[in-house]
Design an enzyme around this catalytic site. Structure first.
Site, PDB file in Angstrom:
ATOM      1  N   LYS A 102      46.318   2.954 -20.098  1.00  0.00           N
ATOM      2  CA  LYS A 102      45.230   2.754 -19.158  1.00  0.00           C
ATOM      3  C   LYS A 102      44.162   3.246 -19.818  1.00  0.00           C
ATOM      4  O   LYS A 102      44.114   4.626 -20.517  1.00  0.00           O
ATOM      5  CB  LYS A 102      45.637   3.584 -17.917  1.00  0.00           C
ATOM      6  CG  LYS A 102      44.437   3.108 -17.007  1.00  0.00           C
ATOM      7  CD  LYS A 102      44.929   3.681 -15.398  1.00  0.00           C
ATOM      8  CE  LYS A 102      43.927   3.419 -14.330  1.00  0.00           C
ATOM      9  NZ  LYS A 102      44.476   4.227 -13.176  1.00  0.00           N
ATOM     10  N   SER A 189      44.544   1.494  -9.310  1.00  0.00           N
ATOM     11  CA  SER A 189      43.588   0.984 -10.382  1.00  0.00           C
ATOM     12  C   SER A 189      44.184   0.761 -11.533  1.00  0.00           C
ATOM     13  O   SER A 189      43.598   0.324 -12.697  1.00  0.00           O
ATOM     14  CB  SER A 189      42.645   2.244 -10.390  1.00  0.00           C
ATOM     15  OG  SER A 189      43.462   3.416 -10.957  1.00  0.00           O
ATOM     16  N   SER A 213      47.577   4.073  -7.240  1.00  0.00           N
ATOM     17  CA  SER A 213      47.008   3.424  -8.414  1.00  0.00           C
ATOM     18  C   SER A 213      48.107   3.004  -9.422  1.00  0.00           C
ATOM     19  O   SER A 213      47.886   2.397 -10.054  1.00  0.00           O
ATOM     20  CB  SER A 213      45.927   4.254  -9.076  1.00  0.00           C
ATOM     21  OG  SER A 213      44.841   4.268  -8.302  1.00  0.00           O
TER      22      SER A 213
END
Length: 549
Positions: A102, A189, A213
């Protein structure tokens, strides 16, 4: 800024190499199978990297343009070539395995670390995050950085999951509305981390979570993830949201694969004090058996006789109810003891002074002009933690504080502020040193409600091994307590809360438990996974790739 290249939309099979092929269907391939193929010489690190790079070009940059990969590591091919003669082993368990990170996880190489923000375009890090060092020690290939919801979904109220001003919108294979926002959102996210694994663009990925997330995108994309106890995985070098709840975790296609990655990632770190109390088994894969759930007491926080307190199951849509009913039936059939009882009211309702009023100015929000109530802890820790990261980790950027981000966004509003920055504006009004009484009170009340009066009281009263939630509905109570959750595919649902029709998409089921209970939760999740095998890859991305050794 790396934009997806929208070219030929055909989903033709990709072939990386034609001699001595070892057939590999990346949307199905397990991390353990990939490791075995590398160990046995059926694949090389180079052929595997080329296989995934070809899929990224076909499906992420072209075709359906999933846009899950924000940027590729320019050194990935060279790193893979150096590993062609190195086989996975006990000391090098991920040798040659391509992993995506990420884009809020720092790497001290040529790759920027941006959190998806235009303000941090080109920003790099002074060093690898601790978890990246552990992956490199395991000889994994860092393939690139995955797109995400900007600043881990703490920039604006009602920002769509998977959107960032730098990376654009991550797209699940589904319809979009008139604003280009997916009708079925990819979850956030850690959106790109999830979509990339679901689409077979990498062997596995690493995402992060503060509250939902990891769990939300794993549920939306039919994946397994572990949201660990805060302190199981070091946060050093991760661009933060709120240190009280922040953690990293693996995104994989199976429970065993998640356990394999935890073996690498779970380590004490002097740079992260939360890891000092860490407790972990020698091997997270030990005891993963189909009968591991026999006799386990699983709490279902639902009591229809007390509908006002039935907050986790009482308002689920009908197709969610169907999935959870089938889930509970399977759990009973494989030997679990199901305990049905509501979560204590004082646990789920939250403590006084734990949220903060923020005016929603998001121009595309259906709730524009109303008051949003994000957690106090998030807003106060955001300024404090982000300022420290920008001071101590970020290089190659003039952005040194959250105020600098806000100023940059205002100066570049046409590109940077499509959905506003109301959360950042609210966070910047705090002192930034966590000295305020309202912050200390809010954090204490979060722990009192979610941990002491919530999860602890519920699990103690009913002598539970785990608590079962639909999708990410239980993310907040476990995250506030710092407790672990494991998501595993459960079934399929359709439609949105606004009543829009959609294709079927996955719904996961989550097992949550006490601090450091990841090993127990993995065993429970594994038994359920083996009994259901509910995961299906996304439609239209099922072409088989062949890679030469």
């Amino acid at each position: 800024m790396d934009q997806p290249i929208r070219g030929d939309a055909r989903l033709a099979p990709i072939v990386a190499g034609t001699e001595g092929p070892a057939a590999l269907a990346p949307e199905h391939a397990l991390l353990s199978e990939i490791v075995d193929a590398l160990s046995g010489g059926q694949l090389t690190a180079t052929s595997l990297a080329e296989l995934y790079l070809a899929r990224i070009e076909a499906y992420d940059r072209n075709g359906p343009a999933l846009n899950s990969v924000r940027a590729l590591n320019p050194d990935a091919r060279a790193i893979a070539a150096e590993l062609d003669d190195i086989k996975p082993s006990v000391g090098r368990p991920l040798a040659g395995v391509p992993i995506l990170l990420k884009d809020n996880i720092a790497t001290g190489d040529k790759q920027p670390t941006t959190a998806g923000s235009l303000a941090l375009e080109g920003a790099r890090a002074r060093d690898d995050a601790t978890l990246v060092k552990l992956l490199r020690d395991a000889v994994a290939v860092i393939l690139g950085k995955a797109n995400l919801t900007e600043f881990a979904n703490m920039l604006a109220v009602d920002m769509p999951s998977g959107y960032s001003s730098l990376g654009g919108q991550v797209n699940a294979p589904a319809l979009a509305d008139e604003h280009g926002i997916p009708v079925v959102q990819p979850g956030g996210s850690s959106s790109g981390s999830a979509v990339a694994v679901a689409a077979g663009l990498c062997a596995a990925s690493i995402g992060t979570e503060t509250s939902g997330s990891l769990l939300f995108p794993a549920s939306q994309n039919g994946l397994v993830t572990v949201k660990p106890t805060v302190g199981l995985i070091s946060r050093a070098g991760i661009l933060p949201l709120a240190h009280s709840q922040d953690t990293a975790g693996p995104m994989t296609r199976t429970v065993r694969d998640a356990a394999l990655l935890l073996n690498v990632l779970a380590a004490r770190d002097p740079l992260d004090p939360a890891t000092r109390k860490q407790r972990r088994p020698v091997d997270f894969t030990a005891g993963l058996t189909a009968d591991a759930i026999k006799g386990a007491r699983i709490g279902v926080p639902s009591d229809p006789a007390d509908p006002l307190n039935d907050c986790y199951y009482g308002k689920l849509p009908p197709d969610w109810v169907k999935v959870m009913t089938e889930t509970i039936k399977v759990l009973e059939n494989i030997g679990a003891v199901i305990v049905r009882a509501n979560m204590p009211t004082l646990g789920w309702i939250g403590g006084p002074g734990t949220t903060m009023a923020v005016l929603n100015r998001n121009p595309l929000s259906v709730h524009k002009g109303t008051i949003a109530r994000p957690p106090v802890v998030f807003l106060y820790e955001l300024k404090h933690d982000l300022n420290l990261y920008l001071r101590d980790w970020a290089t190659g950027t003039d952005i040194k504080t959250i105020s600098d981000v806000i100023a940059f966004n205002e100066a570049n509003a046409g590109k940077a502020l499509r959905f506003g920055q109301d959360h950042f504006l609210a966070a910047d009004l705090t002192r930034g040193d966590l000295s305020e009484r309202e912050y200390k009170s809010a954090r204490a009340m979060d722990l009192l409600s979610a941990k002491t009066r919530g999860m602890d009281a519920y699990m103690n009263q009913h002598k539970l091994d785990a608590v079962l939630f639909a999708g990410a509905t239980g993310a907040a109570i476990a995250a506030k307590a710092g407790y672990p959750s494991i998501m595993v595919p459960g079934g399929f649902v359709s439609g949105t809360t606004e009543g829009k029709d959609t294709p079927d998409y996955p719904l996961g089921v989550a097992f949550a438990g006490r601090a450091w209970s990841e090993h127990k939760l993995l065993r429970l999740a594994y038994a359920f996974e083996q009994a259901t095998r509910a995961r299906k890859p996304p439609p239209g991305l099922n072409s088989q790739l062949a890679a030469r050794p």
